[in-house]
Design a protein around this motif. Structure first.
Motif, PDB file in Angstrom:
ATOM      1  N   THR A   2      -2.446   0.149  11.054  1.00 42.29           N
ATOM      2  CA  THR A   2      -2.873   1.414  10.443  1.00 42.29           C
ATOM      3  C   THR A   2      -4.373   1.509  10.198  1.00 42.29           C
ATOM      4  O   THR A   2      -4.846   2.562   9.782  1.00 42.29           O
ATOM      5  N   LEU A 239       5.230   4.054   6.027  1.00 46.68           N
ATOM      6  CA  LEU A 239       5.931   5.336   5.954  1.00 46.68           C
ATOM      7  C   LEU A 239       5.994   5.865   4.523  1.00 46.68           C
ATOM      8  O   LEU A 239       5.861   7.068   4.286  1.00 46.68           O
ATOM      9  N   ARG A 243       1.555   7.154   6.119  1.00 41.19           N
ATOM     10  CA  ARG A 243       0.598   6.776   7.149  1.00 41.19           C
ATOM     11  C   ARG A 243       1.294   6.556   8.480  1.00 41.19           C
ATOM     12  O   ARG A 243       2.248   5.772   8.594  1.00 41.19           O
ATOM     13  N   ARG A 244       0.843   7.250   9.488  1.00 42.08           N
ATOM     14  CA  ARG A 244       1.369   7.055  10.837  1.00 42.08           C
ATOM     15  C   ARG A 244       0.590   5.926  11.494  1.00 42.08           C
ATOM     16  O   ARG A 244      -0.644   5.896  11.453  1.00 42.08           O
TER      17      ARG A 244
END
Length: 400
Positions: A2, A239, A243-244
């Motif tokens: 991330t 998740l 945050r993707r």
């Protein structure tokens, strides 16, 4: 994955490095005064960087290899939108790869010892010099109270650190791991050692053309310094905070040549097994791989062995590049730098060119990207890292 942070000879920040590798413009500098009179008198050094994020009161007690990784970690955590005050520090780990440690500090203090006696040696010598401080200082700076350690597998160290971080997440021991690599060993002693080993390019009259991975005229690598940090999280943790992931670290493979201290196994035994292990771990078939970020050091032996392994395991001919043509070889940091660049290739659907590969060696059966970037969807990619001691580590990334 991330968050990303990088400090390389292309500059501080992920964008500066990505832009330069896509341009295919070498960062090797002209003769370095500190290397005057040596058989190799050039390298690729980080310009600056701005150490404001480290803090003025902290910088003076840190060797450069720690300064660089702190800057990279700051960018990576900001990119991941993570703030130390908001997390449970006991669930946050730090794993950093480093091959050499505080070489510059060691050389400076040894000169003091010889010239002025033991009383002139700094009391900060040991905490500045020891490799573990790369992880210790990152943990201190961000309040990470979970496992923290430094791994050293020579030029595979950064990749080993990322693989180790994945293990901490998979075991449930951590929710977040700050992982990467760092090195700042562009010193007279280190350069002399590599030069006398025959590992460095002697192209002193044209440093920018010296690093030429997979080129017929390659004659060795260019010493470089760098740091790169990736923020890895457990999927449910990312998740839960919305945050993707930028990419998924789908698999890791490691194997040892057990053949020679510095030369690769002639048939690439360890490298081949590491690639196959990474594919198995990721649940990927060889044909699923769209891109390989090769170790590609620009040395005669490594490039030849690696090319045979890649073409033997991935017979469909995925796009191959080595970013060392631009950034040089940053030893313990290079595996992390190239992992980060592999993530960017997936995100940007772009494979950067192999700089200075003007005449690809005709005996190497690779689908090399040269001269300009290639735009292509990259669904899965491998990042290869190999080191002295016969260490071979391969990371498999794929789209989220």
């Amino acid at each position: 994955m991330t968050g990303l942070g990088m400090v390389t000879a292309a500059g501080a920040g992920v964008n500066a490095t990505w832009r330069r590798v896509c341009e295919g413009s070498s960062t090797a500098a002209d003769a370095d005064p500190a290397l005057a009179g040596m058989p190799v008198d050039f390298c690729a050094s980080v310009p600056g960087p701005d150490l404001g994020v480290v803090g003025r009161r902290t910088v003076y007690r840190l060797d450069r290899f720690v300064q660089l990784v702190l800057v990279a970690a700051h960018e990576a955590l900001a990119d991941a939108a993570l703030v130390a005050a908001d997390w449970d520090g006991t669930r946050v780990g730090v794993v950093i790869g480093c091959g050499m440690g505080g070489v510059a500090t060691w050389e400076k203090q040894h000169a003091r010892l010889l010239g002025r006696g033991s009383e002139a040696v700094s009391p900060l010598l040991v905490p500045m010099m020891t490799p573990n401080m790369a992880a210790g200082e990152v943990a201190l700076a961000c309040g990470a109270q979970g496992p923290s350690f430094v791994v050293s597998t020579a030029c595979a160290s950064g990749a080993t650190a990322i693989a180790s971080a994945r293990g901490l997440l998979a075991s449930g021991e951590c929710d977040i791991v700050i992982a990467g690599g760092t090195e700042a060993a562009n010193t007279a002693l280190t350069v002399a050692g590599f030069a006398n080993l025959g590992a460095l390019s002697r192209r002193c009259a044209d440093p920018r053309a010296a690093s030429r991975p997979f080129d017929t005229d390659r004659d060795g690598f260019v010493m470089a310094e760098a740091a790169a940090v990736l923020v890895l999280e457990r999927a449910e943790h990312a998740l839960a905070r919305g945050r993707r992931p930028r990419a998924l670290l789908a698999g890791c493979g490691a194997a040892t040549d057990a053949y020679h201290p510095t030369a690769p196994h002639p048939q690439g035994r360890g490298a081949r097994e590491a690639m196959r292990a990474a594919l198995r771990d990721a649940g990927l078939a060889p044909g699923d791989v769209d891109h390989v970020n090769a170790h590609g050091t620009s040395t005669v032996l490594n490039d030849a062995v690696e090319a045979r392994v890649i073409s033997g395991v991935l017979t469909h001919g995925p796009l191959v590049t080595s970013t060392k043509g631009v950034l040089g070889h940053s030893l313990g940091a290079t595996g992390a730098v190239e992992a980060a660049l592999t993530v960017l290739a997936i995100e940007q659907s772009t494979v950067a060119p192999t700089a200075n590969c003007e005449n690809p060696d005709p005996v190497l059966d690779l689908n090399l990207v040269t001269k300009i970037p290639t735009r292509q969807r990259v669904r899965a990619a491998l990042s290869n890292s190999f080191g002295f001691g016969g260490h071979n580590v391969v990371l498999a990334f794929r789209t989220p």
